[in-house]
Design a protein around this motif. Structure first.
Motif, PDB file in Angstrom:
ATOM      1  N   ILE A   1     -34.133 -44.255   0.547  1.00  0.00           N
ATOM      2  CA  ILE A   1     -33.107 -45.227   0.192  1.00  0.00           C
ATOM      3  C   ILE A   1     -33.644 -46.214  -0.829  1.00  0.00           C
ATOM      4  N   ASP A   2     -32.792 -46.633  -1.745  1.00  0.00           N
ATOM      5  CA  ASP A   2     -33.139 -47.631  -2.756  1.00  0.00           C
ATOM      6  C   ASP A   2     -33.250 -48.998  -2.073  1.00  0.00           C
ATOM      7  N   GLY A   3     -34.328 -49.710  -2.335  1.00  0.00           N
ATOM      8  CA  GLY A   3     -34.559 -51.007  -1.699  1.00  0.00           C
ATOM      9  C   GLY A   3     -33.432 -51.996  -1.933  1.00  0.00           C
ATOM     10  N   SER A   4     -32.762 -51.899  -3.084  1.00  0.00           N
ATOM     11  CA  SER A   4     -31.672 -52.829  -3.370  1.00  0.00           C
ATOM     12  C   SER A   4     -30.493 -52.624  -2.426  1.00  0.00           C
ATOM     13  N   LYS A   5     -30.347 -51.425  -1.882  1.00  0.00           N
ATOM     14  CA  LYS A   5     -29.237 -51.152  -0.961  1.00  0.00           C
ATOM     15  C   LYS A   5     -29.441 -51.890   0.373  1.00  0.00           C
ATOM     16  N   ILE A   6     -30.696 -52.053   0.782  1.00  0.00           N
ATOM     17  CA  ILE A   6     -30.976 -52.808   2.014  1.00  0.00           C
ATOM     18  C   ILE A   6     -30.624 -54.274   1.789  1.00  0.00           C
ATOM     19  N   ASP A   7     -30.966 -54.781   0.621  1.00  0.00           N
ATOM     20  CA  ASP A   7     -30.591 -56.151   0.269  1.00  0.00           C
ATOM     21  C   ASP A   7     -29.072 -56.307   0.284  1.00  0.00           C
ATOM     22  N   ALA A   8     -28.373 -55.319  -0.273  1.00  0.00           N
ATOM     23  CA  ALA A   8     -26.913 -55.395  -0.354  1.00  0.00           C
ATOM     24  C   ALA A   8     -26.275 -55.392   1.029  1.00  0.00           C
TER      25      ALA A   8
END
Length: 345
Positions: free
Chosen positions: A255-262
């Motif tokens: 998973i892309d780390g930015s998706k966890i932030d989102a």
């Protein structure tokens, strides 16, 4: 075991250098030097990474360097001598770290070709089993110490934020830590609306936020707990906890780390507090308290097994109070919280 792990890291870096047509890599960052050698510089050092690496250290550090380094040690005499040695060995096209000082860069760049490369940061993203054990130990020391401190019990005693931070630091050392991994944040009442509050001499208020950690054999821990006391504070706490839990549940390799932030940010936004979540969702840690990758809108690193990241959503109501809940997560086919400290204390 330790030397074997460091040799693996070193071999990986040398391979990247060869693939990118570099003669070697120049390291000056103390923790990068420790990472590949076991030796932690105290005053000054340069490491030259190549097939047969060397660390140049100040004369007063020669003894400790020879005792602790798995890499050959030489005495540093001057920049001119270092440049002469590098030219003699045809080491003129060098990769460097992005935090090399301007002073060092200026003294070396006229005679050498220096290019910033992320090789060290990339290598440090994936933790070895030995590193994971050290971080786990640091986390357990920190968590045990916070439970022993029991911050709520200190309010009636009139203990200050500063004294609370001092007591926590003492307990962590007593329980096996070397030192705090950063300046402990103890922020109570309105001070808790400051994400990077500085401890003050004022007595603890009824709402307390503590962001803290310790080092064990060089490796950091990082945890935040908030102790709410009013109905409104509990309401905000529940929102932050939901963002925290759902972000961790979504962590997995690929998973892309930015998706966890989102995920964390969208939950807080849906409750109407999106503009009150004013920092990134998380970061990695290791020998440094902040390492790559980050969980942020711009953090597009694809997460992998054996990466370690924090998840720390927060809501900050200016001049009133703030809530942050932070855990450190090991990626092992899914996100696993390191330690057993309850989020609600």
């Amino acid at each position: 075991m330790a030397n074997e792990s460091k040799n693996i890291h070193l071999n990986n870096i040398v391979k990247k250098l060869e693939e990118n047509n570099y003669d070697g890599m120049l390291l000056a960052d103390f923790n990068n030097i420790r990472y590949i050698s076991g030796y932690l510089p105290q005053s000054f050092a340069f490491a030259i990474l190549k097939e047969n690496p060397i660390i140049y250290v100040a004369e007063m550090d020669m003894e400790i360097a020879n005792k602790t380094s798995s890499i050959e040690i030489q005495q540093f005499t001057s920049y001119e001598e270092l440049k002469r040695i590098l030219k003699k060995e045809n080491l003129t096209n060098l990769a460097i770290e992005n935090n090399l000082t301007v002073d060092s860069f200026t003294k070396l760049n006229n005679d050498l070709k220096l290019n910033i490369e992320p090789f060290m940061a990339e290598e440090r993203m994936i933790k070895s089993s030995e590193e994971i054990k050290k971080i786990d130990t640091a986390m357990n020391i920190a968590h045990k110490s916070l439970l022993e401190l029991n911050p709520r019990s200190l309010i009636e005693e009139g203990i200050s934020e500063w004294e609370t931070a001092y007591k926590l630091g003492y307990l962590m050392r007593k329980n096996g830590a070397e030192v705090e991994s950063f300046d402990t944040i103890v922020a109570s009442g309105a001070n808790s609306s400051l994400p990077h509050a500085v401890v003050s001499p004022k007595p603890l208020d009824s709402h307390i936020l503590i962001d803290y950690g310790c080092k064990y054999q060089g490796y950091c821990s990082d945890t935040t707990r908030t102790y709410p006391s009013t109905e409104k504070q509990e309401e905000i706490f529940d929102i932050v906890l939901e963002a925290h839990d759902k972000a961790i549940k979504a962590i997995k390799p690929g998973i892309d780390g930015s998706k966890i932030d989102a995920i964390a940010r969208d939950i807080i936004t849906d409750y109407g507090y999106g503009d009150k979540f004013i920092h990134t969702t998380g970061h990695s840690l290791g020998l440094d308290i902040h390492e790559a990758p980050t969980l942020s809108t711009r953090g597009h690193t694809i997460l992998e097994n054996n990466m370690i990241v924090t998840v720390e959503p927060g809501i900050y109501l200016e001049g009133n109070f703030g809530v942050r809940i932070e855990d450190t997560i090991l990626i092992d086919n899914k996100g696993k919280i390191i330690g057993n400290l309850p989020q609600r204390l």
